[in-house]
Structures are given as C-alpha cells and as structure tokens.
Scaffold this motif. Structure first.
Motif, short mmCIF file in Angstrom:
data_model
loop_
_atom_site.label_atom_id
_atom_site.label_comp_id
_atom_site.label_asym_id
_atom_site.label_seq_id
_atom_site.Cartn_x
_atom_site.Cartn_y
_atom_site.Cartn_z
N HIS A 93 36.55 37.89 44.99
CA HIS A 93 36.68 38.89 46.06
C HIS A 93 36.67 40.29 45.47
CE1 HIS A 93 40.81 38.13 44.73
NE2 HIS A 93 41.17 39.28 45.26
N ASP A 123 41.42 44.24 40.63
CA ASP A 123 41.85 43.43 39.48
C ASP A 123 40.89 42.28 39.20
OD1 ASP A 123 42.89 42.47 41.95
OD2 ASP A 123 44.31 41.18 40.92
N HIS A 124 39.98 42.01 40.12
CA HIS A 124 38.99 40.95 39.91
C HIS A 124 37.60 41.51 39.62
CE1 HIS A 124 41.65 37.70 41.46
NE2 HIS A 124 42.26 38.78 41.91
N ASP A 126 42.46 34.42 45.13
CA ASP A 126 43.76 34.89 45.67
C ASP A 126 43.89 34.34 47.09
OD1 ASP A 126 44.12 36.25 43.35
OD2 ASP A 126 43.99 38.26 44.20
N HIS A 130 49.22 37.43 49.21
CA HIS A 130 49.40 36.26 48.34
C HIS A 130 50.38 35.25 48.93
CE1 HIS A 130 47.20 38.16 45.09
NE2 HIS A 130 47.77 39.29 45.47
N HIS A 164 46.95 34.75 37.05
CA HIS A 164 47.24 35.79 38.03
C HIS A 164 48.74 35.78 38.37
CE1 HIS A 164 46.64 38.37 41.52
NE2 HIS A 164 45.38 38.47 41.23
ZN LIG Z 1 44.17 39.54 42.49
#
Ligand SMILES: [Zn+2]
Ligand SMILES: [Zn+2]
Length: 397
Positions: free
Chosen positions: A35, A39-40, A142, A361, A383
C-alpha cells in the motif's frame, strides 16, 4: 548512516557511484508494494530502475498524486527519479510499474502471487499469497478488523486459511497495546458532537490518504451545514482518487469543498505567487482566503493540521475555536515534543483540543485471532517494535 542495508544488486547506479560503491546489475525480479504509506513505499526511491514494481491500481493513483504535488526529494522518487548529479535537462527515469486488483494472479519469475485486498487506513491496501515450490507464503500487509471494510480483511484470512500456509509474515504494530473501543463510526459520532455544538472555527487534523477519515469529516461537514476546507496539496489526492469509482469521493471542485488559498510571496494572491502545478486549483471557482474563512468561521470545517498551523496567524480564530486531532497519539519522544508545540499553538489562540481517532492497525486481540485462524506452520512478526512477543506468551497474558 546505516539506515539502508547494504544489499548487492538492488540500488540505483547513480547513487552507488556517488557513494563511491560498486554498481551491479539488479538481481531481484520484482517488488510487491502492499500500500501507499510512506513506511512501505518511500524507499522504492533508492531501487534500481530495472526492478519492476507491482502495486494495486488505487495505490498507483495515490502515488501519482504524491508525485505530481511535490518537489523532487530523494526519498520521494517512487514512480520516477532524476539521476544524480541532478541535471535539469534530463528527463526523469520512470520505473516499470504493473498494477493489479484483488484476485488477479501475477507471475514473477517462478513464483505466482495472488494479491487480496485488506482493510487499512489507506485505500488500495493488499495482502499477498505467494505460491512457492516449498508451499504457499502469506503476507498480511497492514491490516485491521475494526475499520469500515472488515469483509476485505476476512477475504484475505479465508484465503490464507484455505491455502494452509507454510509461512505467515504478519504485521504486529499493536501487539503490545491494550485493546480499546474504536471504530470509524465512533470517530464520526464524537467529532460530529464537537462540531455541531460550536459556531466557532474548527480545524481537523488527519492524514488525507485515509479516505475513510476524509469521508467521515466530509459527511459531518455536509450534515452540519459547513463546507470542508482543504489545502492546495490535498486537492491532488481528490483529483486522482475521485477517478476511482469504488472510492466514491468528490473531486476538488465539488460544491461542498473549499480550497484554501494561502498567502505566498507577495502576500496579495498574485498568480505568480503559486507554483504553476497548483494553478488548476488556484483558478478553481471554490478557493477561499483566510479572511473569507474567518468571516464564515461557523460555516467551514478546515482539514488542516499541525504543519499548517501558521494559517492561524492569518485566520485569527476567536477564542473557543476547536482543534480535533484525528491521528494516533504520540508514541515516541519526537512526537511528544510535537504535541508540546501543538499545545503551545492551541493555547496561544485559546483553542479547545480534542482527540478522535481509530487506528489503521489491528488490535492485539484481533491480530491473535487472525494468526490463529490462518494457522500457518511458521509465523514471522514484522512491522512491530515487539517481535519478541511470541503468540504463546501473548495468549498466556
Ligand atoms: Zn505500515
Ligand atoms: Zn500502513
């Protein structure tokens, strides 16, 4: 500084040369992007252009919006990059991007991969089942169960369960957090109460990539006779995401939306004060200046956060204005410092502060259930800052 691992055969030649390191042909067949969160996605910027990137169609729209609105920065060269040393005359190099939708099958080398949509705080989020000669591997991406589309996460769980995974790679962001009651509906109800009970200025601070949250505040605004005010930079998201019929969100020129026209350079709203790329929004019929917003404070809902607090200097909110922080509470020292600075601003303007949020999350109890249901032979927690919490020790708590 050791922030990126030294892995041979993945990085851009131009950067390797600048760092005085050896370049090498890439030896990776593809990268799966789950996604569009930073952070990805952001460190794709450093990858060799010959490595193909696979992502969902909506994820691609978000990255296009991000690319179009921002100046080139080394950590934001996801879809294309400029070779360093930078030469203005050279065209950017575009990466090879293949998009997919849920249920598609992708072949990369000898592997077959099935992306399955999951619910997260950004649209276009996926988990993957990767079919290997040793058996199927699952990656959750996530995920959450308490969002607006839990049935999407359920689809991933069902599929992963039926495939009898040899390995599950799972996110574990909140594995050590206490479970609390949270949902987008609660965010809606709590925020609506705050907004309808005041006729003063209200600022809401949320991540614009979170389309659920945008919809929440858009709906509250229309139900409380206010128009939602967005920033020039966020208009890019609406421009691109409104193309996706599944998302059902308005474009930037919608009658219920105002685009905030900030004072720049000359301070007198001249065309030349703004980036050329912003002109289509600057020239839109629904722009609004700080003075206009201040005059209509009870008729607007400003989607503006801490990083836009300087707008308050121009808007001069009357005491009793509200600020709704609709993002996660601080979880590290840096964020605590940000919160102190935020408080100083709201205190200065006599604003009331509220917290209304639901996380992207899964709660720890949901996460444990997901892992148990999928029942893979081996689980790799990623993660998370608590990889040491094994499933057993969690269950024994
Ligand atoms: Zn993430
Ligand atoms: Zn994420």
């Amino acid at each position: 500084m050791g922030l990126l691992p030294h892995v041979k055969g993945i990085y851009r030649d131009d950067l390797m040369k600048m760092a005085g390191r050896e370049t090498s042909e890439p030896n990776v067949d593809g990268v799966l992007l789950s996604h569009a969160h930073s952070d990805h996605a952001d460190y794709i910027s450093f990858l060799h252009e010959k490595i193909p990137i696979y992502m969902g169609e909506t994820c691609h729209l978000i990255l296009q919006a991000l690319e179009e609105r921002s100046n080139r920065e080394i950590e934001r060269e996801i879809l294309s990059f400029n070779k360093r040393p930078y030469n203005r005359k050279e065209e950017p190099i575009r990466r090879k991007v293949t998009t997919f939708r849920t249920g598609h099958r992708i072949k990369i080398g000898s592997l077959e991969i099935e992306p399955i949509h999951v619910d997260h705080s950004v649209p276009g989020a996926y988990g993957f089942i990767i079919y290997t000669s040793e058996g199927p591997i699952g990656y959750t991406g996530d995920i959450r169960m308490h969002g607006t589309r839990p049935e999407m996460t359920m689809e991933f769980i069902e599929k992963a369960k039926n495939e009898k995974l040899v390995t599950l790679i799972t996110e574990g962001t909140r594995i050590a957090d206490e479970t609390r009651n949270e949902s987008e509906e609660l965010v809606f109800d709590d925020s609506k109460k705050i907004i309808t009970e005041t006729n003063r200025l209200v600022l809401v601070d949320f991540n614009f990539k979170d389309v659920d949250r945008f919809r929440t505040f858009y709906k509250i605004a229309s139900e409380s006779d206010r128009k939602i005010v967005i920033k020039l930079n966020d208009a890019y998201f609406l421009k691109h995401l409104s193309k996706d019929p599944n998302l059902n969100i308005p474009n930037f020129d919608n009658e219920n939306i105002l685009i905030y026209l900030p004072k720049r350079r000359s301070g007198s709203y001249q065309d030349s004060d703004y980036y050329v790329r912003d002109h289509e929004f600057v020239h839109s019929a629904n722009t609004s200046t700080a003075d206009q917003i201040a005059k209509n404070e009870g008729k607007v809902l400003c989607a503006m956060g801490f990083y836009s607090f300087t707008v308050l200097i121009d808007m001069k909110p009357k005491p009793g204005a509200s600020y709704i922080h609709s993002a996660s509470e601080p979880f590290n020292e840096e964020q605590e410092i940000s919160q102190e600075r935020r408080n100083a601003w709201t205190e200065h303007f006599g604003m009331r502060e509220f917290q209304c949020h639901c996380s992207g999350h899964a709660r720890s109890t949901d996460l444990i259930q997901i892992i148990e249901q999928i029942n893979a032979r081996t689980v790799y927690p990623i993660h998370t800052i608590h990889p040491e919490i094994s499933l057993c020790s969690t269950l024994c708590l």
